[in-house]
Write a protein that holds these residues in place. Structure first.
Motif, PDB file in Angstrom:
ATOM      1  N   ASN A  47       2.129   6.477  -7.010  1.00 32.72           N
ATOM      2  CA  ASN A  47       0.984   6.940  -7.802  1.00 32.72           C
ATOM      3  C   ASN A  47       0.268   8.135  -7.181  1.00 32.72           C
ATOM      4  O   ASN A  47      -0.773   8.552  -7.681  1.00 32.72           O
ATOM      5  CB  ASN A  47      -0.024   5.802  -7.980  1.00 32.72           C
ATOM      6  CG  ASN A  47       0.558   4.618  -8.738  1.00 32.72           C
ATOM      7  OD1 ASN A  47       0.668   4.636  -9.957  1.00 32.72           O
ATOM      8  ND2 ASN A  47       0.928   3.575  -8.007  1.00 32.72           N
ATOM      9  N   GLY A  48       0.817   8.675  -6.116  1.00 32.23           N
ATOM     10  CA  GLY A  48       0.130   9.746  -5.408  1.00 32.23           C
ATOM     11  C   GLY A  48       0.422  11.139  -5.902  1.00 32.23           C
ATOM     12  O   GLY A  48      -0.170  12.105  -5.410  1.00 32.23           O
ATOM     13  N   TYR A  49       1.335  11.288  -6.861  1.00 35.19           N
ATOM     14  CA  TYR A  49       1.698  12.606  -7.369  1.00 35.19           C
ATOM     15  C   TYR A  49       1.327  12.729  -8.838  1.00 35.19           C
ATOM     16  O   TYR A  49       1.494  11.778  -9.608  1.00 35.19           O
ATOM     17  CB  TYR A  49       3.201  12.857  -7.203  1.00 35.19           C
ATOM     18  CG  TYR A  49       3.667  12.811  -5.762  1.00 35.19           C
ATOM     19  CD1 TYR A  49       3.359  13.838  -4.881  1.00 35.19           C
ATOM     20  CD2 TYR A  49       4.422  11.741  -5.289  1.00 35.19           C
ATOM     21  CE1 TYR A  49       3.789  13.805  -3.560  1.00 35.19           C
ATOM     22  CE2 TYR A  49       4.850  11.698  -3.965  1.00 35.19           C
ATOM     23  CZ  TYR A  49       4.533  12.739  -3.114  1.00 35.19           C
ATOM     24  OH  TYR A  49       4.953  12.695  -1.811  1.00 35.19           O
ATOM     25  N   ASP A  50       0.847  13.915  -9.222  1.00 29.80           N
ATOM     26  CA  ASP A  50       0.482  14.119 -10.614  1.00 29.80           C
ATOM     27  C   ASP A  50       1.710  14.240 -11.508  1.00 29.80           C
ATOM     28  O   ASP A  50       1.660  13.911 -12.702  1.00 29.80           O
ATOM     29  CB  ASP A  50      -0.405  15.359 -10.777  1.00 29.80           C
ATOM     30  CG  ASP A  50       0.183  16.587 -10.095  1.00 29.80           C
ATOM     31  OD1 ASP A  50       1.186  16.437  -9.362  1.00 29.80           O
ATOM     32  OD2 ASP A  50      -0.372  17.683 -10.282  1.00 29.80           O
ATOM     33  N   ILE A  51       2.830  14.690 -10.922  1.00 28.61           N
ATOM     34  CA  ILE A  51       4.069  14.823 -11.691  1.00 28.61           C
ATOM     35  C   ILE A  51       5.250  14.788 -10.734  1.00 28.61           C
ATOM     36  O   ILE A  51       5.128  15.200  -9.572  1.00 28.61           O
ATOM     37  CB  ILE A  51       4.066  16.132 -12.519  1.00 28.61           C
ATOM     38  CG1 ILE A  51       5.188  16.113 -13.553  1.00 28.61           C
ATOM     39  CG2 ILE A  51       4.155  17.348 -11.616  1.00 28.61           C
ATOM     40  CD1 ILE A  51       5.075  17.210 -14.586  1.00 28.61           C
ATOM     41  N   MET A  52       6.370  14.273 -11.209  1.00 24.84           N
ATOM     42  CA  MET A  52       7.574  14.136 -10.381  1.00 24.84           C
ATOM     43  C   MET A  52       8.730  14.888 -11.022  1.00 24.84           C
ATOM     44  O   MET A  52       8.859  14.924 -12.254  1.00 24.84           O
ATOM     45  CB  MET A  52       7.946  12.664 -10.246  1.00 24.84           C
ATOM     46  CG  MET A  52       6.936  11.830  -9.474  1.00 24.84           C
ATOM     47  SD  MET A  52       7.081  12.070  -7.692  1.00 24.84           S
ATOM     48  CE  MET A  52       8.654  11.249  -7.383  1.00 24.84           C
ATOM     49  N   VAL A  56       0.836  -1.205   0.000  1.00 24.76           N
ATOM     50  CA  VAL A  56       0.000   0.000   0.000  1.00 24.76           C
ATOM     51  C   VAL A  56       0.866   1.249   0.000  1.00 24.76           C
ATOM     52  O   VAL A  56       0.595   2.216  -0.737  1.00 24.76           O
ATOM     53  CB  VAL A  56      -0.946  -0.003   1.221  1.00 24.76           C
ATOM     54  CG1 VAL A  56      -1.644   1.346   1.371  1.00 24.76           C
ATOM     55  CG2 VAL A  56      -1.977  -1.101   1.087  1.00 24.76           C
ATOM     56  N   LEU A  57       1.916   1.251   0.813  1.00 24.66           N
ATOM     57  CA  LEU A  57       2.806   2.409   0.887  1.00 24.66           C
ATOM     58  C   LEU A  57       3.481   2.675  -0.452  1.00 24.66           C
ATOM     59  O   LEU A  57       3.541   3.821  -0.912  1.00 24.66           O
ATOM     60  CB  LEU A  57       3.860   2.175   1.973  1.00 24.66           C
ATOM     61  CG  LEU A  57       4.813   3.347   2.255  1.00 24.66           C
ATOM     62  CD1 LEU A  57       4.032   4.526   2.811  1.00 24.66           C
ATOM     63  CD2 LEU A  57       5.901   2.919   3.233  1.00 24.66           C
ATOM     64  N   VAL A  58       3.981   1.627  -1.089  1.00 25.63           N
ATOM     65  CA  VAL A  58       4.642   1.778  -2.386  1.00 25.63           C
ATOM     66  C   VAL A  58       3.667   2.296  -3.439  1.00 25.63           C
ATOM     67  O   VAL A  58       3.991   3.200  -4.224  1.00 25.63           O
ATOM     68  CB  VAL A  58       5.267   0.440  -2.831  1.00 25.63           C
ATOM     69  CG1 VAL A  58       5.757   0.538  -4.273  1.00 25.63           C
ATOM     70  CG2 VAL A  58       6.421   0.061  -1.911  1.00 25.63           C
TER      71      VAL A  58
END
Length: 243
Positions: A186-191, A179-181
């Motif tokens: 996938n939690g950011y719109d852009i990196m 879950v953490l990975v």
């Protein structure tokens, strides 16, 4: 029955399990291995990564590198914490010393979206928390519970070793890691990625390629902060949708 007594009972059952004891040793060795190389790099006065100074994490690391003996001090603390973890008699002190350092690294990595430690540092925080819970019997006096103890004295009860594999616990650990990975990847719109080429590579699969390019240029060419680059990215997105 007090919370303190219930925690004492739970802790005694946990420490009696040989597999959970092995897991504590595994976490100690893993955490020590994570701090020893980075600590020695700082003690030697070398820059920790080859990140460009334009990168948000590069801003921080370059400034940290230029602080002189403070940079060395952090390295010394990391090495001391790692060594203390490897010695059974000082492992508790090592876990206590280790925690604020790795928590700071974790929050920093998430704040600047640094993929180099975006996943590893939160996992190290969880491993450190496990070790602090493992040594609950040594740390419980600083917790805000009323320590009345059991009438018969729980510490006087004989410890019965258990070799039963805790399937539920390790299943929970595996689920937490997954879950953490997933959340962090996938939690950011852009990196920002580590280099301009890596940052631009994600624009190929991005439905807003132009806004993505703006973001990458703001980070890696103009050296703007992450918040400034994100503002530029979102402005470019709004312009796209208003055209």
């Amino acid at each position: 029955m007090s919370i303190s007594y219930q925690l004492d009972q739970l802790h005694q059952r946990v420490k009696a399990n040989i597999w959970l004891r092995y897991f504590a040793v595994f976490n100690r060795v893993g955490l020590a291995a994570g701090f020893l190389p980075s600590g020695f790099v700082k003690i030697m006065g070398e820059r920790f990564t080859s990140l460009s100074v334009n990168h948000p994490m590069g801003h921080y690391l370059e400034a940290l590198h230029l602080t002189g003996y403070y940079y060395t001090f952090i390295g010394v603390i990391q090495v001391i914490a790692a060594i203390l973890l490897l010695i059974p008699r000082t492992a508790t002190l090592g876990a206590v010393l280790y925690f604020p350092v790795i928590l700071n690294i974790c929050i920093l990595s998430i704040a600047v979206r640094f993929e180099g430690s975006l996943i590893t540092s939160p996992l190290m925080v969880l491993a450190n928390l496990y070790l602090l819970c493992w040594d609950y019997d040594r740390l419980k006096l600083i917790l805000p519970f009323k320590h009345t103890g059991a009438p018969t004295g729980i510490s006087q009860q004989p410890i019965i070793r258990s070799t039963r594999f805790p399937i539920a616990f390790f299943s929970g650990v595996a689920a937490a890691v997954v879950v953490l990975v997933l959340l962090l990847t996938n939690g950011y719109d852009i990196m920002p990625r580590n280099t301009l080429a890596d940052c631009q590579r994600q624009c190929k699969d991005n439905s807003s390629a132009r806004a993505c390019q703006v973001f990458c240029n703001c980070i890696h060419q103009k050296g703007q902060s992450l918040n400034q680059a994100l503002d530029g990215y979102h402005r470019a997105l709004r312009m796209k949708f208003t055209q």
